[in-house]
Motif scaffolding. Structure first.
Motif, mmCIF file in Angstrom:
data_model
loop_
_atom_site.group_PDB
_atom_site.id
_atom_site.type_symbol
_atom_site.label_atom_id
_atom_site.label_comp_id
_atom_site.label_asym_id
_atom_site.label_seq_id
_atom_site.Cartn_x
_atom_site.Cartn_y
_atom_site.Cartn_z
ATOM 1 N N LYS A 172 0.855 -1.193 0.000
ATOM 2 C CA LYS A 172 0.000 0.000 0.000
ATOM 3 C C LYS A 172 0.890 1.241 0.000
ATOM 4 O O LYS A 172 1.744 1.393 0.874
ATOM 5 C CB LYS A 172 -0.931 0.001 1.210
ATOM 6 C CG LYS A 172 -1.917 -1.166 1.221
ATOM 7 C CD LYS A 172 -2.846 -1.105 2.408
ATOM 8 C CE LYS A 172 -3.814 -2.280 2.414
ATOM 9 N NZ LYS A 172 -4.732 -2.262 1.260
ATOM 10 N N ILE A 173 0.704 2.092 -0.995
ATOM 11 C CA ILE A 173 1.496 3.319 -1.107
ATOM 12 C C ILE A 173 0.570 4.496 -1.399
ATOM 13 O O ILE A 173 -0.591 4.323 -1.786
ATOM 14 C CB ILE A 173 2.568 3.204 -2.220
ATOM 15 C CG1 ILE A 173 1.888 3.030 -3.581
ATOM 16 C CG2 ILE A 173 3.527 2.055 -1.944
ATOM 17 C CD1 ILE A 173 2.873 2.967 -4.730
ATOM 18 N N GLN A 174 1.104 5.682 -1.205
ATOM 19 C CA GLN A 174 0.424 6.919 -1.607
ATOM 20 C C GLN A 174 1.280 7.608 -2.664
ATOM 21 O O GLN A 174 2.509 7.673 -2.518
ATOM 22 C CB GLN A 174 0.201 7.843 -0.410
ATOM 23 C CG GLN A 174 -0.874 7.344 0.554
ATOM 24 C CD GLN A 174 -1.145 8.331 1.680
ATOM 25 O OE1 GLN A 174 -0.304 9.169 2.003
ATOM 26 N NE2 GLN A 174 -2.319 8.227 2.280
ATOM 27 N N ALA A 175 0.623 8.054 -3.717
ATOM 28 C CA ALA A 175 1.342 8.672 -4.831
ATOM 29 C C ALA A 175 0.621 9.946 -5.277
ATOM 30 O O ALA A 175 -0.580 10.115 -5.035
ATOM 31 C CB ALA A 175 1.443 7.694 -5.998
ATOM 32 N N PRO A 214 -9.134 12.467 -1.755
ATOM 33 C CA PRO A 214 -9.205 13.941 -1.741
ATOM 34 C C PRO A 214 -8.718 14.550 -0.434
ATOM 35 O O PRO A 214 -8.124 15.631 -0.420
ATOM 36 C CB PRO A 214 -10.699 14.218 -1.965
ATOM 37 C CG PRO A 214 -11.242 12.967 -2.568
ATOM 38 C CD PRO A 214 -10.446 11.861 -1.988
ATOM 39 N N ALA A 215 -8.973 13.867 0.673
ATOM 40 C CA ALA A 215 -8.587 14.420 1.977
ATOM 41 C C ALA A 215 -7.076 14.584 2.090
ATOM 42 O O ALA A 215 -6.577 15.567 2.653
ATOM 43 C CB ALA A 215 -9.102 13.521 3.095
ATOM 44 N N ALA A 216 -6.344 13.628 1.537
ATOM 45 C CA ALA A 216 -4.884 13.689 1.611
ATOM 46 C C ALA A 216 -4.277 14.362 0.382
ATOM 47 O O ALA A 216 -3.067 14.600 0.348
ATOM 48 C CB ALA A 216 -4.311 12.287 1.769
ATOM 49 N N GLY A 217 -5.110 14.641 -0.620
ATOM 50 C CA GLY A 217 -4.605 15.281 -1.836
ATOM 51 C C GLY A 217 -3.696 14.388 -2.652
ATOM 52 O O GLY A 217 -2.763 14.866 -3.302
ATOM 53 N N CYS A 218 -3.962 13.081 -2.633
ATOM 54 C CA CYS A 218 -3.129 12.128 -3.375
ATOM 55 C C CYS A 218 -3.966 10.921 -3.769
ATOM 56 O O CYS A 218 -5.197 10.925 -3.608
ATOM 57 C CB CYS A 218 -1.926 11.702 -2.535
ATOM 58 S SG CYS A 218 -2.390 10.806 -1.024
ATOM 59 N N GLU A 219 -3.307 9.897 -4.266
ATOM 60 C CA GLU A 219 -3.980 8.651 -4.610
ATOM 61 C C GLU A 219 -3.475 7.513 -3.721
ATOM 62 O O GLU A 219 -2.265 7.424 -3.453
ATOM 63 C CB GLU A 219 -3.727 8.284 -6.080
ATOM 64 C CG GLU A 219 -4.412 9.224 -7.059
ATOM 65 C CD GLU A 219 -4.072 8.902 -8.502
ATOM 66 O OE1 GLU A 219 -4.876 9.271 -9.385
ATOM 67 O OE2 GLU A 219 -2.996 8.295 -8.752
ATOM 68 N N ASP A 220 -4.417 6.687 -3.248
ATOM 69 C CA ASP A 220 -4.053 5.481 -2.500
ATOM 70 C C ASP A 220 -3.892 4.341 -3.502
ATOM 71 O O ASP A 220 -4.822 4.006 -4.242
ATOM 72 C CB ASP A 220 -5.133 5.133 -1.480
ATOM 73 C CG ASP A 220 -5.207 6.144 -0.349
ATOM 74 O OD1 ASP A 220 -4.170 6.739 -0.028
ATOM 75 O OD2 ASP A 220 -6.313 6.344 0.197
#
Length: 224
Positions: free
Chosen positions: A152-155, A185-191
């Motif tokens: 699991k990453i955030q990009a 949207p809350a983190a401003g990225c993609e999971d």
């Protein structure tokens, strides 16, 4: 009645065959190791000798019937308490079943030696050793082939893709079974969830290091 030298040889042979199985368990640092397997094998051998030859003095009496198999049957059922002691529940994983089975089998080897079935005892020892030591790598290879790992990453948005994964991972990209990208949207990225097939935890850690080196990756949660 057996000669004294043959009694000693049977007990020593039982100790030797038990040690062969026990050494394999000792090598893996299991609680039931070398000495435990030797003791079980010698004890079973002694009980079989007592069962078969220990009542020779009373056989001449009237109405005396000897059934040597009764003590052997009690050994087979009674060895269960040692086997149960070697089985542990760690979380949701059961450990020690193979060691419990090896103790039960070693008791059979001891009974065979005590009954004078040397060929059966030695053949069983060889077969059991092959099962414990020889088949284990095949078993682990099969489990690894069925194992899946999730990374699991955030990009950053719009930058993670299947093409980028293939370029980054090279040959390891063939292990990617699924690529799931969800907007956050809350983190401003993609999971991003990457499902890897036929991957050990060590390989998953190396793949994670490769992905963590990408400029678009902002956070790496790790394997699950």
């Amino acid at each position: 009645m057996l000669a004294d030298w043959e009694l000693v040889i049977r007990l020593l042979l039982a100790a030797l065959l038990g040690s062969v199985i026990g050494f394999e368990r000792e090598r893996l640092l299991w609680a039931a190791g070398l000495r435990t397997h030797m003791l079980v094998c010698v004890g079973a051998c002694l009980m079989m000798i007592v069962s078969a030859f220990g009542f020779a003095d009373v056989l001449g009496g009237p109405h005396v019937i000897l059934d040597p198999s009764r003590i052997a049957a009690q050994v087979v059922s009674g060895i269960g308490f040692l086997g149960a002691g070697s089985i542990l529940l760690r979380g949701e994983v059961v450990r020690g079943l193979t060691t419990a089975a090896s103790l039960w089998a070693v008791a059979g080897i001891g009974l065979a030696v005590g009954g004078g079935l040397y060929t059966a005892a030695m053949a069983s020892t060889a077969i059991i050793l092959v099962i414990l030591a020889g088949i284990k790598p095949i078993e682990e290879r099969y489990r690894q082939s069925r194992q899946t790992v999730e990374l699991k990453i955030q990009a950053r948005r719009g930058e993670m893709s299947a093409d980028l994964l293939r370029k980054t991972l090279g040959e390891r990209a063939a292990r990617v079974r699924q690529l799931i990208i969800r907007d956050n949207p809350a983190a401003g990225c993609e999971d991003v969830t990457i499902v890897l097939a036929r991957t050990s935890p060590e390989d998953a850690a190396r793949i994670g290091e490769q992905l963590n080196g990408l400029s678009c990756v902002t956070d790496l949660t790790g394997a699950a």
